[in-house]
Design a protein around this motif. Structure first.
Motif, PDB file in Angstrom:
ATOM      1  N   ARG A 242      32.181  44.054  37.410  1.00  0.00           N
ATOM      2  CA  ARG A 242      31.591  42.711  37.352  1.00  0.00           C
ATOM      3  C   ARG A 242      32.626  41.685  36.915  1.00  0.00           C
ATOM      4  N   GLU A 243      33.461  42.049  35.947  1.00  0.00           N
ATOM      5  CA  GLU A 243      34.498  41.127  35.476  1.00  0.00           C
ATOM      6  C   GLU A 243      35.561  40.929  36.556  1.00  0.00           C
ATOM      7  N   LEU A 245      35.042  41.046  39.750  1.00  0.00           N
ATOM      8  CA  LEU A 245      34.427  40.176  40.752  1.00  0.00           C
ATOM      9  C   LEU A 245      34.488  38.719  40.303  1.00  0.00           C
ATOM     10  N   ARG A 246      34.239  38.488  39.025  1.00  0.00           N
ATOM     11  CA  ARG A 246      34.255  37.115  38.513  1.00  0.00           C
ATOM     12  C   ARG A 246      35.656  36.524  38.545  1.00  0.00           C
ATOM     13  N   ARG A 247      36.642  37.327  38.226  1.00  0.00           N
ATOM     14  CA  ARG A 247      38.010  36.809  38.134  1.00  0.00           C
ATOM     15  C   ARG A 247      38.690  36.672  39.499  1.00  0.00           C
ATOM     16  N   GLY A 249      37.109  37.384  42.770  1.00  0.00           N
ATOM     17  CA  GLY A 249      36.280  37.258  43.957  1.00  0.00           C
ATOM     18  C   GLY A 249      35.900  38.614  44.530  1.00  0.00           C
ATOM     19  N   GLU A 250      35.507  38.617  45.802  1.00  0.00           N
ATOM     20  CA  GLU A 250      34.980  39.828  46.438  1.00  0.00           C
ATOM     21  C   GLU A 250      35.972  40.985  46.455  1.00  0.00           C
ATOM     22  N   GLY A 252      38.062  41.679  44.120  1.00  0.00           N
ATOM     23  CA  GLY A 252      38.392  42.096  42.764  1.00  0.00           C
ATOM     24  C   GLY A 252      38.100  43.548  42.444  1.00  0.00           C
TER      25      GLY A 252
END
Length: 423
Positions: A242-243, A245-247, A249-250, A252
């Motif tokens: 999840r982190e 993805l946040r940092r 994008g897809e 990640g």
């Protein structure tokens, strides 16, 4: 710890510095040596090795394969590499680092023949061979132990010897549970190497490595990661999906998985062709369109042949220019319909050159097909371009004459000017 002599192929269940059977020091040892099945095979300094094969007197000499003073290094033997010569290095820098090097112009006919021989030997091991370039491929030897009467590691050691005996070049092999780790492994033991990375050790082994060890992480992306506090793979490994993805994008979570050595890509025998292009470096910087246009035309002819050979057509064209200061410019134009005819490609790319020819001095020019499309429906013509079939027929007739009587049998007039300028 299992071990294998790469000279006599003796297998042992314990680690040894030297083979008990033949005394060789070329012994590979690893806990998973006889269970790993994904291999990355890389021919050592391929172009230079082929040249040394054909000229044994150069065996101990530094050899560089590449263009003239204005070109770049296509390949360098390991003797030249110890002097600081690298692939893609400008030739003048290579010769400054290694002034006594023997420079040989590329002979791709020889290299392709050697590559095909190596490829045939690979396909005798397994049908799952995915070519990555002219001198490297990835193989999946899962389930082949019964066929070869030996684990993949042994089959690969025998294969390496056959390549040396039959082709006259050496190879290095990376053996791992997946493609990513096999690629990283092969870089760890060159030339004539056999290196393994197992699944259990992957994350710990990769943790201290720089992010640039991952294929696809170039200087720009590495700088971006460093700015965010990630310079090693261990730092990326600590991120939760999840982190990540946040940092990032897809992509990640995939990046973090690769940092841990995870890779689910299968070995595909047929790799999709992503691009087809042709380019050349000038003997001297050029700035006037009249000097560059004949060269660009001949590149369009070369591109058309490459498209036809691979069964593709161009849905658009890309103009590539490199300035005297090595700044790269690329410009793109769509075609009205798919084409493999030089006239059509040239007509589309010429306005792009006219706009860029603003007095800037250029050292390189190239043309590429983008996007690539199926070649079967090319040059059919429509109301907007009814002449397309006639252009295709003319080009086909010219190519037929060249096939029968040689490349010089017929030429377009626009190709005759500027033949001294690097092409």
């Amino acid at each position: 710890m299992p071990s294998l002599c790469r000279d006599c192929f003796t297998q042992a269940e314990d680690h040894r510095r030297r083979c008990a059977a033949c005394g060789s020091g070329r012994v590979a040892s690893h806990p998973e040596l006889f269970t790993l099945a994904i291999a990355h095979v890389d021919c050592d300094a391929f172009f230079a090795s082929v040249e040394k094969r054909d000229r044994p007197e150069l065996a101990s000499r530094p050899v560089i394969v590449g263009g003239g003073q204005r070109g770049v290094v296509s390949a360098a033997c390991y003797v030249a590499r110890t002097r600081g010569v690298k692939s893609a290095m400008p030739m003048f820098k290579a010769l400054k680092a290694c002034p006594d090097a023997v420079v040989i112009k590329p002979d791709f006919t020889k290299y392709v023949a050697a590559s095909r021989h190596v490829r045939a030997l690979m396909e005798a091991l397994t049908p799952l061979v995915q070519a990555m370039s002219i001198d490297e491929a990835v193989l999946d030897l899962s389930g082949t132990e019964a066929l070869h009467g030996a684990p993949p590691a042994v089959a690969l050691a025998r294969f390496a010897r056959r390549v040396e005996q039959e082709v006259g070049v050496t190879i290095s092999v990376g053996l791992a549970p997946n493609r990513l780790l096999a690629k990283i492994a092969v870089e760890r033991d060159k030339p004539r190497g056999l290196a393994c990375i197992g699944a259990a050790e992957a994350a710990g082994l990769l943790a201290p490595e720089p992010v640039t060890i991952l294929p696809g992480v170039g200087p720009a992306f590495a700088a971006k990661l460093a700015g965010m506090g990630f310079s090693t793979l261990g730092q990326l490994q600590s991120l939760e999906p999840r982190e990540a993805l946040r940092r990032f994008g897809e992509e990640g979570p995939l990046l973090v998985a690769r940092a841990r050595g995870e890779d689910s890509r299968p070995v595909r025998p047929e790799r999709d062709t992503k691009s087809i292009s042709a380019e050349t470096t000038f003997d001297r910087d050029l700035s006037r369109p009249a000097e560059m246009e004949p060269i660009l035309w001949r590149l369009c002819e070369k591109l058309a042949r490459r498209l036809a050979e691979k069964g593709y057509a161009a849905g658009g064209v890309v103009l590539k220019l490199k300035t005297s200061r090595f700044a790269l410019r690329t410009r793109h134009a769509r075609l009205a319909g798919p084409s493999i005819v030089p006239e059509t490609l040239y007509a589309a790319v010429l306005p792009l050159l006219a706009r860029e020819a603003d007095g800037t001095a250029f050292r390189l020019i190239g043309i590429g097909a983008q996007p690539l499309v199926e070649g079967k429906g090319a040059d059919q013509g429509d109301l907007a371009d009814p002449e397309a079939p006639r252009r295709a027929a003319r080009w086909a007739a010219m190519e037929a004459l060249r096939t029968r009587f040689g490349d010089g049998a017929v030429r377009a007039g626009r190709s005759l000017a500027g033949r001294r300028e690097g092409y």
